[in-house]
Write a protein that holds these residues in place. Sequence first.
Motif, short mmCIF file in Angstrom:
data_model
loop_
_atom_site.label_atom_id
_atom_site.label_comp_id
_atom_site.label_asym_id
_atom_site.label_seq_id
_atom_site.Cartn_x
_atom_site.Cartn_y
_atom_site.Cartn_z
N CYS A 112 -8.54 -27.86 -15.70
CA CYS A 112 -8.14 -29.26 -15.60
C CYS A 112 -9.38 -30.15 -15.61
O CYS A 112 -10.40 -29.87 -14.93
N THR A 113 -9.32 -31.23 -16.33
CA THR A 113 -10.45 -32.17 -16.44
C THR A 113 -10.30 -33.36 -15.52
O THR A 113 -11.22 -34.18 -15.42
N ASN A 114 -9.15 -33.53 -14.93
CA ASN A 114 -8.86 -34.68 -14.07
C ASN A 114 -8.72 -35.98 -14.87
O ASN A 114 -8.64 -37.06 -14.31
N HIS A 115 -8.75 -35.83 -16.19
CA HIS A 115 -8.51 -36.99 -17.03
C HIS A 115 -7.10 -36.97 -17.64
O HIS A 115 -6.74 -37.85 -18.42
N GLU A 116 -6.32 -35.94 -17.30
CA GLU A 116 -4.95 -35.87 -17.79
C GLU A 116 -4.13 -37.00 -17.16
O GLU A 116 -4.40 -37.41 -16.03
N ARG A 117 -3.13 -37.44 -17.88
CA ARG A 117 -2.26 -38.51 -17.38
C ARG A 117 -0.78 -38.12 -17.59
O ARG A 117 -0.41 -37.64 -18.68
N ILE A 118 -0.01 -38.39 -16.53
CA ILE A 118 1.43 -38.09 -16.58
C ILE A 118 2.09 -39.03 -17.58
O ILE A 118 1.85 -40.23 -17.57
N GLY A 119 2.95 -38.49 -18.40
CA GLY A 119 3.64 -39.29 -19.40
C GLY A 119 2.88 -39.46 -20.67
O GLY A 119 3.42 -39.89 -21.68
N LYS A 120 1.56 -39.14 -20.65
CA LYS A 120 0.74 -39.24 -21.85
C LYS A 120 0.36 -37.85 -22.34
O LYS A 120 0.52 -37.53 -23.51
N ASP A 121 -0.14 -37.04 -21.41
CA ASP A 121 -0.52 -35.68 -21.76
C ASP A 121 0.58 -34.68 -21.41
O ASP A 121 0.41 -33.47 -21.60
#
Length: 943
Positions: free
Chosen positions: A375-384
């Motif tokens: 995990c990069t902590n740059h993931e976003r719910i609804g986008k990724d």
Amino acid sequence: MQQRCLLLGVAAGLLFHHRLGSQTQNARPHTLNSIRIDGDISLGGLFPVHARGNDGKACGELKKEKGIHRLEAMLFALDRINNDNELLPNITLGARILDTCSRDTHALEQSLTFVQALIEKDSTDVKCLSGGPPSSLKPERVVGVIGASASSVSIMVANILRLFKIPQVSYASTAPELSDNTRYDFFSRVVPPDTYQAQAMVDIVKAMRWNYVSTVASEGNYGESGVDAFIQKSREDGESFFKPTYKNPRSVKIPREPRPGEFDKIIRRLSENPNARVAAPPSSEKGESNRPFHLGRFRQLGSKISPILNQEEMAEGAVTILPKRQSIKGFDRYFISRTLENNRRNIWFAEFWENNFQCKLSRHAVKKGSGIKKCTNHERIGKDSSYEQEGKVQFVIDAIYAMAHALHNMHKDLCPGKVGLCSKMESINGTLLLKYIRNVNFTGIAHTPVIFNVNGDAPGRYEIYQYQITNNMTEYKIIGHWTDQLYLDTDEMQWPGASQEVPSSICSQPCRLGQRKKTVKGIPCCWHCENCDGYQYQADTYTCKMCRFDLRPNANNTGCDPIPIVKLEWSSPWAVIPVLIAVLGIMATLFVVVSFVRYNDTPIVKASGRELSYVLLTGIFLCYATTFLMISTPDVVICSLRRIFLGLGMSISYAALLTKTNRIYRIFEQGKMSVSAPRFISPASQLVITFSLISFQLLGVCIWFGVDPSQAIIDYEDQRTSNPKIARGVLKCDISDLSLICLLGYSMLLMVTCTVYAIKTRGVPETFNEAKPIGFTMYTTCIVWLAFIPIFFGTSQSAEKMYIQTTTLTISVSLSASVSLGMLYMPKVYVILFHPEQNVPKRKRSLKAVVTAATMSNKFNPKGGLRPNGEAKSELCESLETQGRYHQETKKHPEKEQRKRSQGQPEEESPDCGEYWGYTGGLPSCYSRGGLGWKDGNLSLHE
């Protein structure tokens, strides 16, 4: 009270066990799977963050929607309330949120945290953190609990919370059992109970005209109580869709932990009745089973809306019922903005992050070749990752707001004008708080009213969906809604194959008109159709009744119609022939009467015995006339005339013939013993005897009238055939077969007696040739009536009985009359009309000549009086009175005879007094009028 103390003791024991387990885990990284948020007032929260564990583990895999979404909805609601200056101003709501792991026993153990402060009021937790100095912390007191999700978990927890008077508000538990206010008095919910859902399901089944459905329920309180509610509602509505027992193959349960092959077994049990094509599964809140449920030809009806992965075709057409809800836009914005940095208060959010983005937070957890990234902590719910708001989010928020409004109203009443908590709310009374909860009335997050009834239930508001496939695109389409009553848009419904035709699901086809339902024992909606056959009609749905005796079922056996009335019609072939015979007979009789009247003084008419001839012809006429009475429409007059004249005509005929044959017999019997004449052989005497015999017939008829007055009746039994379509009522006179025998019996007696006399007089001399017609007449008549008896009584069971018997009787009577008319009078009429030269007076001869001729006749023909057939051939005239007077006169005055002889006068011939002399007992005899006499050694007609 004893039960309460016992439960408190059990709770205390569980709490000790729970605390002991917690203390042994203090050194571990995670001491308790819970979220704690500090606040002035603390609320509890129960959410199925994880699924049920396997292989002895309490918890299983993470539940993203039903676990994390709902939990975050509570956090979202708390943030909104704490930031609201109007609702609970200067009062902060805290929370203790626990994971139930979708298991009731685990939830019970976790929920003991809520009552810990109540049991240990003076205790404190002493902890040494990171080797520092000890610190004390009192356990927070939970004033109310939000949850749980599964009904089985809510039931388990509610039993503990009610002991400590802690109100509970559920956002998803819908089991009808929880509406029992005597057992779950501190339980409330913002979702409607399954009682309303069951009513909605019943209404849909009725709207679809399904009367036989199978039920599939998950094992446990929720599924089983949902089916029970469905069955109960169907009974209350007067419908019955299935046999209400789980042993019935059409009502099955899904085990909590199904074994391999369990679902195949369920499908086979559902398939045992091919008529039940709809399955009504209340399902479960726990989500999909580990294996998809293949319903195949069955159409689903229930509360499950989650898509069936890779089984879309099987689920096509499924009708789903869900509480009316709405997606909360504010929550969407809140949730998609959650990251690992801004959501550290949710201890399970990191696990959700890994699960949602298919990555690992720890580098060491990533294995080469596994395909799992870090995990990069740059993931976003609804986008990724995909995101869709879970359906119960609205109800979670409403449940927390219900608790907040209740606390707000309590604060207004207990702490008027006070900012923050006052002393009265430092220890909140759970019973009082429950009262405020039940009385809240506000507009929820989805702009729908939030209220509770006396049992703590929310009103029923449902939306009805159907799973449809259009152009390879699947969707749950809203096709209606239910709020106290059903609204269903059938035009929006679509069934497999893009069909608009609603599939049938019935146990038995509707019975046709004229059939009754015979219900299958224990299954009211299943029946066998039985015809109302014979003379039965369909009285109601389940009953056939017999029509009244004068009625028969109509064409469709739904009622009774009058049985048609029949009688012998004049145009019927059965009537035409007897009438034709009767008409010809009457014409012939009238012709004979006219001929005799016209030639009344001729020798032949005189020799026939005019008085008895006219009596006999009258009887013959009445025999023919009887035919018209027998064919006429029966009524009181016609029936009375039938009784009188049916036997009277024959009685008159045979009484006259009997009188004649009796006279002949008495004359010859008397002649064997004496030359004196028998008594009562004059015409007047013969008439008296004849009418005396007739009077017996009339007397019997009069007695019959007195005992049983004549009437016309309709006999419905005479032609009551097995097939009611050809049943008829016969209009006839009340003359039974026995009565007819009695009516004709006397005439038969006269006929037989007359025949006996005819046989006895067969020894008269052959020259008395008028005896021949009498004998032939009687023999032929006996043959006619011997043929009549088997025909008449042998057809008593025939459907054509009325026609056959009436025709047989009338023809037999007419034939009897025709035999008498033809043999006794037609030869005489022939002589009168066509041989008048024979109808003249004959020369008289002396007694001496007669004696000589008679002697010679006996000498040369000693057996002349006998015939091979033994018939009597003598018709003698009426008396020997003249002969007697002649012999008496000779004895009194012998000198007159001597004087005549001395004067040379010839001897006196037989007296010319209009008598006729014949031969009796070997002696010449003189008879009073007309008959056969001697002429040239043979008998001939004389005046």
